[in-house]
Design an enzyme around this catalytic site. Structure first.
Site, PDB file in Angstrom:
ATOM      1  N   GLY A  45       3.489  21.929  11.863  1.00  0.00           N
ATOM      2  CA  GLY A  45       4.731  21.267  12.242  1.00  0.00           C
ATOM      3  C   GLY A  45       5.904  21.610  11.362  1.00  0.00           C
TER       4      GLY A  45
ATOM      5  N   TRP B  45       9.316   8.701  11.401  1.00  0.00           N
ATOM      6  CA  TRP B  45       7.873   8.968  11.283  1.00  0.00           C
ATOM      7  C   TRP B  45       7.415   9.220   9.852  1.00  0.00           C
ATOM      8  CZ3 TRP B  45       3.899   8.723  14.742  1.00  0.00           C
ATOM      9  CH2 TRP B  45       2.673   9.277  14.350  1.00  0.00           C
TER      10      TRP B  45
ATOM     11  N   HIS C 129       0.826  -1.205   0.000  1.00  0.00           N
ATOM     12  CA  HIS C 129       0.000   0.000   0.000  1.00  0.00           C
ATOM     13  C   HIS C 129       0.865   1.263   0.000  1.00  0.00           C
ATOM     14  CE1 HIS C 129      -3.168   2.829   0.998  1.00  0.00           C
ATOM     15  NE2 HIS C 129      -4.059   1.864   0.906  1.00  0.00           N
TER      16      HIS C 129
END
Length: 547
Positions: A166, A174, A85
């Site tokens: 951010g 991450w 995916h």
């Protein structure tokens, strides 16, 4: 589901589908969040991705998603992540979806609060997409995710793709996260006994964005790719149905079948990832019922039909109570209909207890529903039997409206009690200041109008039954004449009950226009009920005496 409960659905996708320990730890973070209800956890080893589905109030779902993200930040390291995916981050995408008594604007607010707090607490880049997007080019998730995790350093360095919240520094462990608000997305995979390349070819044919910008696929509001599923030894056309009102579930399946047939590739069922709205399943049922000239009215039978036609149990058993979102929500007693779900004995005891609710309005709806059920029964006992074969076409036409009235009256049993409780709550509001008194009066007026609205719905609903019931009385199974008579009387009693409940509340309405309209409408519905029941009974009596 109570109309006053605010429910938002959240469907975070985390880039881990193989480690049970990590998957369970993220789920546990959600389970421990007050006000959140975990509905589904759907891991995929080949995709290396887990889709979680949970619901709660707007504030609760934001807290739940943040709690999950905090755990994911400790346990997921994107530097070693690989899967079928597309992905760009540990928490790849976190959409918020309106379910009950909430708007898309509410969910945009959830996404912005979540994105801001996630970026601040974890120091990660966050993008807004779909209805929460601040720029048109960021509305489509695939545009934000283009290049995936591997190209994210370059993307973050591009001023055109600075995150909405951010840092624009790349965080290797991450990656990046997208959050937004959208309609219900159905993740739907069609199984092929073919190759990954053939599956991708079909995906390009059907998805809205085709092989290149100048070429469009056959299905609007659909994204799609083809991939190979190792654990099942087959290929899948993996589709995201972005708007089921534009492209419904059954249309996507049939379109994939058509292109598979052109390639001489066998379709062997399909798979829904996560949950599916009840509406999507029932619309698919209606499609196949009409296509094959079937006569199916019961909801559970319609669902079985769709499971069979789409092959939804081909990879794992499709359990409606674990896959249909409304069924999952109803499993929580705080969101269900307590009166309608009671045993008959418990309901009668509840009515007979020393409390003002449930009272006459709920009983009126219940009696009306029982009356409609009896007439529906007479229709069914006049259908499908060789003795009454000549009536089959007639019963196919008459049974549905009788059944619809029966089904429509059941939720009004709880709705009436909820309306009464709402009025009592308004009465108890503080009135120590002029502002409080004004607010109390406004709430009381809204509550009393709701208390009138529910019995009015009962009466209006029953008004739809008299014409088909007259026809049924003329030709239905004569052995059921007493059931028909009891049913007609019960329906009339249901309207009488609605009439009394409207009339007792009308004097409390201050708006003269609303008061006059309510009186006019309920008088008309009572007139229809009295005349309709009398005519049905006359026809039935005539047939019974001549038999």
């Amino acid at each position: 589901m109570s109309g006053c409960v605010q429910i938002v659905e959240c469907v975070p996708n985390f880039s881990e589908g193989r480690s049970k320990e990590v998957i369970d730890a993220i789920a546990e973070a959600l389970i421990c969040t007050q006000g959140c209800h975990l509905l589904d956890v759907d891991p995929g080893p080949s995709t290396n991705r887990t889709v979680y589905t949970f619901v709660g109030s707007p504030s609760a779902v934001v807290e739940g998603a943040l709690n999950m993200a905090r755990v994911a930040a400790k346990l997921i390291d994107m530097r070693g992540h690989h899967g079928e995916h597309p992905r760009m981050g540990a928490l790849d995408v976190c959409p918020f979806i309106p379910v009950n008594n909430t708007t898309m604007e509410d969910c945009v607010g959830c996404a912005k609060e979540f994105g801001s707090r996630l970026a601040q607490e974890l120091g990660v880049p966050v993008y807004l997409y779909a209805n929460a997007a601040c720029e048109d080019k960021r509305k489509i998730l695939s545009s934000i995710r283009d290049g995936e995790y591997e190209k994210m350093p370059q993307k973050l360095a591009n001023p055109d793709w600075y995150p909405d919240y951010g840092t624009n520094d790349f965080i290797p462990t991450w990656g990046a996260t997208a959050t937004g608000a959208r309609k219900f997305l159905i993740a739907f995979n069609v199984n092929l006994l073919g190759t990954k390349e053939q599956a991708h070819r079909i995906a390009l044919n059907v998805r809205e964005q085709g092989r290149d910008p100048s070429q469009r696929g056959t299905l609007k509001s659909v994204q799609g790719i083809g991939w190979w599923l190792d654990e099942a030894n087959l290929a899948q056309v993996s589709l995201n149905l972005l708007d089921m009102d534009v492209t419904p579930l059954h249309q996507a399946f049939e379109e994939c079948k058509k292109f598979a047939e052109e390639l001489n590739v066998a379709v062997c069922g399909s798979q829904i990832v996560g949950l599916v709205p009840r509406k999507a399943i029932l619309e698919a049922a209606d499609f196949y019922i009409q296509k094959e000239n079937l006569f199916i009215l019961e909801e559970d039978q319609k669902i079985r039909l769709v499971i069979d036609k789409l092959g939804l149990s081909s990879l794992s058993l499709f359990k409606p109570n674990e896959r249909i979102v409304e069924y999952m929500i109803a499993e929580d007693s705080s969101l269900s209909a307590p009166l309608a779900n009671m045993s008959l004995k418990s309901f009668i005891k509840s009515v007979g207890s020393r409390t003002p609710a449930p009272g006459g309005g709920s009983v009126a709806a219940a009696v009306g529903a029982m009356g409609a059920a009896l007439t529906s029964m007479v229709g069914w006992l006049s259908f499908g039997n060789k003795k009454f074969e000549h009536l089959d076409a007639e019963m196919r036409r008459l049974i549905p409206p009788l059944n619809n009235v029966m089904q429509s009256l059941v939720p009004l049993i709880d709705a009436d009690t909820n309306a009464f409780n709402g009025y009592m709550a308004a009465i108890k509001m503080p009135k120590s200041t002029e502002e409080e008194t004004k607010r109390r009066e406004e709430c009381m007026q809204l509550a009393i109008q709701a208390a009138i609205s529910v019995p009015m719905q009962v009466a209006r609903c029953v008004s739809n039954i008299w014409e088909p019931l007259k026809e049924l009385a003329k030709c239905g199974n004569i052995q059921c004449v007493s059931d028909l008579q009891v049913g007609a009387r019960a329906l009339e009693v249901g309207v009488w009950g609605a009439y009394y409940n409207v009339m007792v509340n009308i004097p409390n309405v201050t708006d003269e226009g609303i008061k006059a309209k309510a009186k006019e409408d309920i008088d008309q519905f009572l007139k229809l009920a009295r005349e309709g029941a009398a005519e049905v009974l006359s026809i039935a009596d005539g047939r019974a005496s001549s038999d």
